[in-house]
Design a protein around this motif. Structure first.
Motif, PDB file in Angstrom:
ATOM      1  N   LEU A  35       0.823  -1.214   0.000  1.00 24.99           N
ATOM      2  CA  LEU A  35       0.000   0.000   0.000  1.00 24.99           C
ATOM      3  C   LEU A  35       0.855   1.261   0.000  1.00 24.99           C
ATOM      4  O   LEU A  35       0.439   2.299  -0.497  1.00 24.99           O
ATOM      5  N   SER A  36       2.063   1.176   0.571  1.00 26.88           N
ATOM      6  CA  SER A  36       2.942   2.347   0.561  1.00 26.88           C
ATOM      7  C   SER A  36       3.310   2.715  -0.872  1.00 26.88           C
ATOM      8  O   SER A  36       3.405   3.896  -1.213  1.00 26.88           O
ATOM      9  N   ILE A  37       3.494   1.703  -1.718  1.00 24.88           N
ATOM     10  CA  ILE A  37       3.745   1.971  -3.139  1.00 24.88           C
ATOM     11  C   ILE A  37       2.458   2.475  -3.797  1.00 24.88           C
ATOM     12  O   ILE A  37       2.499   3.352  -4.669  1.00 24.88           O
ATOM     13  N   GLY A  38       1.308   1.934  -3.372  1.00 28.45           N
ATOM     14  CA  GLY A  38       0.032   2.427  -3.891  1.00 28.45           C
ATOM     15  C   GLY A  38      -0.160   3.902  -3.583  1.00 28.45           C
ATOM     16  O   GLY A  38      -0.631   4.665  -4.425  1.00 28.45           O
ATOM     17  N   ALA A  39       0.242   4.301  -2.369  1.00 23.51           N
ATOM     18  CA  ALA A  39       0.149   5.716  -2.005  1.00 23.51           C
ATOM     19  C   ALA A  39       1.082   6.563  -2.866  1.00 23.51           C
ATOM     20  O   ALA A  39       0.726   7.645  -3.324  1.00 23.51           O
ATOM     21  N   SER A  40       2.289   6.036  -3.068  1.00 26.66           N
ATOM     22  CA  SER A  40       3.244   6.757  -3.913  1.00 26.66           C
ATOM     23  C   SER A  40       2.764   6.809  -5.361  1.00 26.66           C
ATOM     24  O   SER A  40       2.970   7.800  -6.060  1.00 26.66           O
ATOM     25  N   LEU A  41       2.094   5.731  -5.814  1.00 29.03           N
ATOM     26  CA  LEU A  41       1.532   5.716  -7.166  1.00 29.03           C
ATOM     27  C   LEU A  41       0.459   6.787  -7.314  1.00 29.03           C
ATOM     28  O   LEU A  41       0.421   7.519  -8.312  1.00 29.03           O
ATOM     29  N   ALA A  42      -0.416   6.897  -6.320  1.00 33.68           N
ATOM     30  CA  ALA A  42      -1.454   7.924  -6.365  1.00 33.68           C
ATOM     31  C   ALA A  42      -0.843   9.315  -6.394  1.00 33.68           C
ATOM     32  O   ALA A  42      -1.318  10.214  -7.101  1.00 33.68           O
ATOM     33  N   ASP A  43       0.242   9.482  -5.634  1.00 34.99           N
ATOM     34  CA  ASP A  43       0.919  10.774  -5.621  1.00 34.99           C
ATOM     35  C   ASP A  43       1.534  11.080  -6.988  1.00 34.99           C
ATOM     36  O   ASP A  43       1.475  12.215  -7.458  1.00 34.99           O
ATOM     37  N   SER A  44       2.096  10.057  -7.647  1.00 35.72           N
ATOM     38  CA  SER A  44       2.668  10.269  -8.982  1.00 35.72           C
ATOM     39  C   SER A  44       1.578  10.546 -10.010  1.00 35.72           C
ATOM     40  O   SER A  44       1.780  11.328 -10.947  1.00 35.72           O
ATOM     41  N   ALA A  45       0.425   9.872  -9.853  1.00 37.35           N
ATOM     42  CA  ALA A  45      -0.695  10.154 -10.758  1.00 37.35           C
ATOM     43  C   ALA A  45      -1.167  11.592 -10.584  1.00 37.35           C
ATOM     44  O   ALA A  45      -1.488  12.289 -11.557  1.00 37.35           O
ATOM     45  N   MET A  46      -1.182  12.053  -9.329  1.00 33.22           N
ATOM     46  CA  MET A  46      -1.516  13.447  -9.056  1.00 33.22           C
ATOM     47  C   MET A  46      -0.467  14.371  -9.688  1.00 33.22           C
ATOM     48  O   MET A  46      -0.802  15.404 -10.266  1.00 33.22           O
ATOM     49  N   ASP A  47       0.804  13.966  -9.578  1.00 37.00           N
ATOM     50  CA  ASP A  47       1.878  14.757 -10.184  1.00 37.00           C
ATOM     51  C   ASP A  47       1.673  14.881 -11.687  1.00 37.00           C
ATOM     52  O   ASP A  47       1.925  15.950 -12.267  1.00 37.00           O
ATOM     53  N   LEU A  48       1.251  13.792 -12.326  1.00 35.91           N
ATOM     54  CA  LEU A  48       1.044  13.807 -13.771  1.00 35.91           C
ATOM     55  C   LEU A  48      -0.063  14.795 -14.141  1.00 35.91           C
ATOM     56  O   LEU A  48       0.081  15.581 -15.090  1.00 35.91           O
ATOM     57  N   MET A  49      -1.160  14.766 -13.369  1.00 34.19           N
ATOM     58  CA  MET A  49      -2.249  15.708 -13.626  1.00 34.19           C
ATOM     59  C   MET A  49      -1.785  17.148 -13.411  1.00 34.19           C
ATOM     60  O   MET A  49      -2.070  18.046 -14.210  1.00 34.19           O
ATOM     61  N   MET A  50      -1.054  17.369 -12.321  1.00 26.24           N
ATOM     62  CA  MET A  50      -0.591  18.716 -12.027  1.00 26.24           C
ATOM     63  C   MET A  50       0.448  19.179 -13.056  1.00 26.24           C
ATOM     64  O   MET A  50       0.487  20.356 -13.420  1.00 26.24           O
TER      65      MET A  50
END
Length: 292
Positions: A35-50
């Motif tokens: 899940l820690s990687i899942g959290a980091s994945l969500a953060d990277s997906a947010m980074d992509l949108m931003m």
């Protein structure tokens, strides 16, 4: 290379890095189930949108006002940021619920393939550091606040990435799988705080809230100390994206010529633009002692 091209290069670099990390972390999540990687994945997906929103903002910021947008196109930044903040809050909620379920489950899911996960997170840290260094160089050269803000955001991403590595190493070395869920909860909290901050800033700008107080105070100081300005009033500011709009009434000697009064106004405008080069400044002149 011109400022606009430098800013665009930083925007394209941000999008490219975010896209690479999303793909790599999707693979790492499928391999480890962490899940820690899942959290980091969500953060990277947010980074992509931003990053995409930032690239669009850089592109629109370079466009001059037109017939339909007399004040420019900078409010597109705030609309994009409001949508991004909603996505961030939803992502943080999903991660937090998943982490709590694992913590409360009598048979928690085991984390596997820790080495693969650590390798992807190390790659993420290396790419992020390289991107931040380039963005900071561009921001110092061009003064772009969009690039500078994106740089700060990526710098903050290093924390959950390092946390994910610690969680994976603890799981591999000591079997402490609960650390993964704890790190995920911490990452979710960071995402939520970031989302609320971005959303509030965008909402304030769309509602024509005044510029930050330090900007208002600095403009007042410039006007108060400018040669030929006896006094000033009705200082009004608002933000659209990263662009401040400034309106101020100055009081000048009524016995001087219009040309002389105009020179004072133009000089004050130039002084403000020296400090805030992206600002839109309107100055109205009144006769000293007769301003209503």
């Amino acid at each position: 290379m011109t400022d606009s091209r430098l800013n665009l290069s930083a925007g394209f670099a941000s999008v490219s890095v975010a896209m690479i990390l999303v793909i790599a972390k999707l693979w790492a999540l499928s391999q480890t189930g962490a899940l820690s990687i899942g959290a980091s994945l969500a953060d990277s997906a947010m980074d992509l949108m931003m990053a995409l929103g930032g690239l669009m903002a850089i592109y629109y910021a370079a466009r001059p006002p037109d017939e339909d947008h007399r004040f420019g196109h900078t409010s597109a930044e705030d609309l994009a940021a409001l949508g991004q903040s909603t996505f961030i809050l939803l992502s943080s909620g999903v991660i937090a619920v998943s982490a709590l379920r694992r913590l409360l489950s009598p048979a928690p899911v085991l984390v596997g393939q820790e080495t693969a996960g650590v390798a992807v997170m190390v790659l993420s840290i290396i790419l992020t550091v390289c991107l931040v260094l380039w963005q900071r160089r561009v921001a110092q050269t061009t003064g772009s606040k969009v690039v500078a803000a994106d740089s700060l955001h990526y710098l903050g991403d290093l924390v959950p990435n390092i946390g994910a590595i610690i969680a994976l190493m603890a799981s591999a070395a000591f079997g402490l799988t609960m650390i993964d869920s704890v790190v995920a909860l911490a990452a979710a909290a960071m995402l939520a705080l970031g989302g609320l901050r971005i959303g509030k800033s965008a909402w304030d700008a769309l509602m024509d809230r005044s510029a930050p107080q330090d900007i208002v105070d600095n403009i007042a100081r410039i006007a108060r100390n400018f040669d030929g300005v006896d006094d000033f009033h009705d200082l009004k500011t608002r933000m659209a994206g990263s662009k401040p709009f400034i309106h101020v009434h100055i009081e000048v000697n009524g016995d001087q010529t219009l040309r002389e009064a105009h020179a004072i106004s133009a000089g004050l405008k130039s002084a403000i633009l020296d400090v805030y080069p992206r600002a839109d400044v309107i100055i109205h002149k009144d006769v000293s002692g007769e301003a209503d």
